[in-house]
Enzyme design. Structure first.
Site, PDB file in Angstrom:
ATOM      1  N   LYS A   1       0.831  -1.200   0.000  1.00 16.82           N
ATOM      2  CA  LYS A   1       0.000   0.000   0.000  1.00 16.82           C
ATOM      3  C   LYS A   1       0.874   1.263   0.000  1.00 16.82           C
ATOM      4  O   LYS A   1       2.096   1.175  -0.004  1.00 16.82           O
ATOM      5  CB  LYS A   1      -0.947  -0.015   1.199  1.00 16.82           C
ATOM      6  CG  LYS A   1      -1.854  -1.264   1.242  1.00 16.82           C
ATOM      7  CD  LYS A   1      -2.687  -1.382  -0.025  1.00 16.82           C
ATOM      8  CE  LYS A   1      -3.666  -2.542   0.008  1.00 16.82           C
ATOM      9  NZ  LYS A   1      -3.045  -3.883   0.054  1.00 16.82           N
TER      10      LYS A   1
HETATM   11  C1  LIG Z   1      -9.555  -4.130  -1.302  1.00 20.30           C
HETATM   12  C2  LIG Z   1      -8.722  -4.806  -0.257  1.00 20.30           C
HETATM   13  N1  LIG Z   1      -9.299  -5.223   0.891  1.00 20.30           N
HETATM   14  C3  LIG Z   1      -8.583  -5.811   1.854  1.00 20.30           C
HETATM   15  C4  LIG Z   1      -7.230  -6.029   1.729  1.00 20.30           C
HETATM   16  C5  LIG Z   1      -6.495  -6.736   2.828  1.00 20.30           C
HETATM   17  O1  LIG Z   1      -5.507  -5.921   3.429  1.00 20.30           O
HETATM   18  P1  LIG Z   1      -4.487  -6.526   4.484  1.00 20.30           P
HETATM   19  O2  LIG Z   1      -3.416  -7.222   3.720  1.00 20.30           O
HETATM   20  O3  LIG Z   1      -3.981  -5.330   5.236  1.00 20.30           O
HETATM   21  O4  LIG Z   1      -5.234  -7.439   5.381  1.00 20.30           O
HETATM   22  C6  LIG Z   1      -6.581  -5.621   0.563  1.00 20.30           C
HETATM   23  C7  LIG Z   1      -5.143  -5.877   0.386  1.00 20.30           C
HETATM   24  O5  LIG Z   1      -4.606  -5.940  -0.676  1.00 20.30           O
HETATM   25  C8  LIG Z   1      -7.342  -4.990  -0.451  1.00 20.30           C
HETATM   26  O6  LIG Z   1      -6.766  -4.556  -1.591  1.00 20.30           O
END
Ligand SMILES: Cc1ncc(COP(=O)(O)O)c(C=O)c1O
Length: 383
Positions: free
Chosen positions: A181
């Site tokens: 991110k």
């Molecule tokens: C749209 C979306 N939701 C949720 C997530 C999950 O994030 P995390 O890896 O911080 O759990 C991501 C990660 O790529 C995402 O792009």
């Protein structure tokens, strides 16, 4: 090789980690966690923010707060990361997958409205590529049917919709600080809570279902198990790293937005040969992503192979959830999925990271090598 992504170190990460160690608290909710929470509320304008160990965790908290249980339905895009859906499936709820809009690739409000049933409890709206979904229309649907509106803002810290910050556009919002991110802590996330009546329960859910947060504030003389919950808070070392990132967030957003603008202007003359991102009306993105829409799967496969040979990594996503094995088990598609199926076969992402620098020209040149050549081939065939 130009990677797709590279996590950046922005300034004081190591100093803050050393300081966190010196302070002697490594578990969560210490000095650095509180400072991160404060910076997130300041940026988003949300009344409350709680650091979590991932966006996945924040989404799970949102599903608990929404009261999702067996038989309850949650409307979400099929074109999203698995965590959006897992949060609902883990509560025994049903994922109701609907299509995205062909231009913005965000939830299509008409498809959402058509999917509401008496069992619908919530809408999980993803801000794809960091561009906020059509939140006014989604909020109107949520209001009309008494649904909780949750932002999956994993990609959207720093983006705005009609001048308001992502994370403060629904009842709850989940952010990601995963290393892919804009602002990162390796793994990491946050939940913003925009409804005062949900803040205390969110604290309890995050602290294993206990009222430990109230105890630490001196509001109760012992803490105990009062609700369901889990361990959703990160330790202080993660928060220390993250604070340095959050303090320098604008530099990251500005640089990434400039890269997106450079890609956009370089590929604009090829529009027609490739599809380009469409910025939704009234939004400002955070430079999270730049993608191209190739003609079809074969074109995309050839493009990725060409780019790899030129030393550039260009991944695709998402495999639609409505047709994934777990998606079929825990959910169902409502309405046509034409856009989702089409886009997921054609979308490819180009590298973006803070230190990309002149690498952006290398990426463009490599892509042009493919697109220019195939453009000529198509014209020749046409003549
Ligand atoms: C749209 C979306 N939701 C949720 C997530 C999950 O994030 P995390 O890896 O911080 O759990 C991501 C990660 O790529 C995402 O792009």
């Amino acid at each position: 090789m130009i990677p797709f992504n590279r996590p950046s170190f922005l300034s004081d990460e190591l100093d803050y980690i050393r300081d966190a160690i010196a302070r002697g608290q490594l578990s969560g909710d210490g000095y650095y966690t509180k400072r991160c929470n404060a910076l997130i509320t300041e940026r988003t304008g949300s009344p409350a923010a709680l650091l979590t160990h991932s966006c996945t965790a924040a989404l799970e908290m949102a599903a608990i707060l929404a009261g999702i249980g067996p038989g309850d339905e949650v409307i979400m895009p099929s074109f999203t990361f698995v965590s959006t859906a897992n949060a609902v499936a883990l509560r025994g709820g049903t994922c109701v997958f609907v299509d995205i809009a062909a231009d913005t690739l965000n939830l299509c409000p008409d498809a959402v409205a058509a999917a509401v049933t008496p069992r619908t409890k919530a809408i999980f709206a993803v801000h794809y590529a960091g561009y906020p979904a059509d939140m006014d229309r989604l909020a109107a649907i949520a209001r009309e049917h008494g649904l909780l509106l949750v932002e999956d803002a994993a990609q959207a810290l720093g983006s705005t919709y009609k001048g308001r910050q992502a994370g403060n556009l629904g009842d709850l919002a989940a952010f990601s600080f995963h290393e892919t991110k804009n602002i990162v802590s390796g793994e990491g996330g946050a939940l913003t809570i925009n409804r005062a009546d949900l803040v205390e329960r969110a604290e309890i859910i995050r602290e294993k279902g206990t009222d430990r947060s109230r105890f630490l504030r001196g509001q109760v003389d012992k803490y105990t198990w009062v609700d369901v919950g889990s361990s959703y808070l990160p330790g202080e070392l993660i928060a220390a790293f993250l604070l340095a990132q959050l303090e320098n967030a604008d530099r990251v957003f500005d640089t990434r937005r400039a890269i997106v603008a450079r890609y956009q202007s370089a590929f604009a003359p090829l529009e027609g040969r490739v599809g380009l991102p469409v910025q939704p009306a009234d939004t400002v993105g955070n430079g999270h992503m730049f993608y191209l829409l190739m003609r079809d799967l074969e074109d995309r496969t050839a493009f990725i192979a060409h780019m790899k040979a030129q030393g550039v990594v260009t991944p695709f996503h998402y495999v639609p959830l409505h047709s994934a094995p777990a998606g079929r088990l825990h959910g169902r598609a409502v309405g046509p999925m034409a856009v989702t199926d089409d886009i997921s076969a054609r979308l490819v992402r180009l590298p973006i990271y803070l230190e990309l620098g002149n690498g952006v020209d290398q990426v463009i040149e490599a892509a042009m090598g493919y697109l220019g050549r195939s453009e000529r081939r198509v014209r020749t065939a046409f003549i």
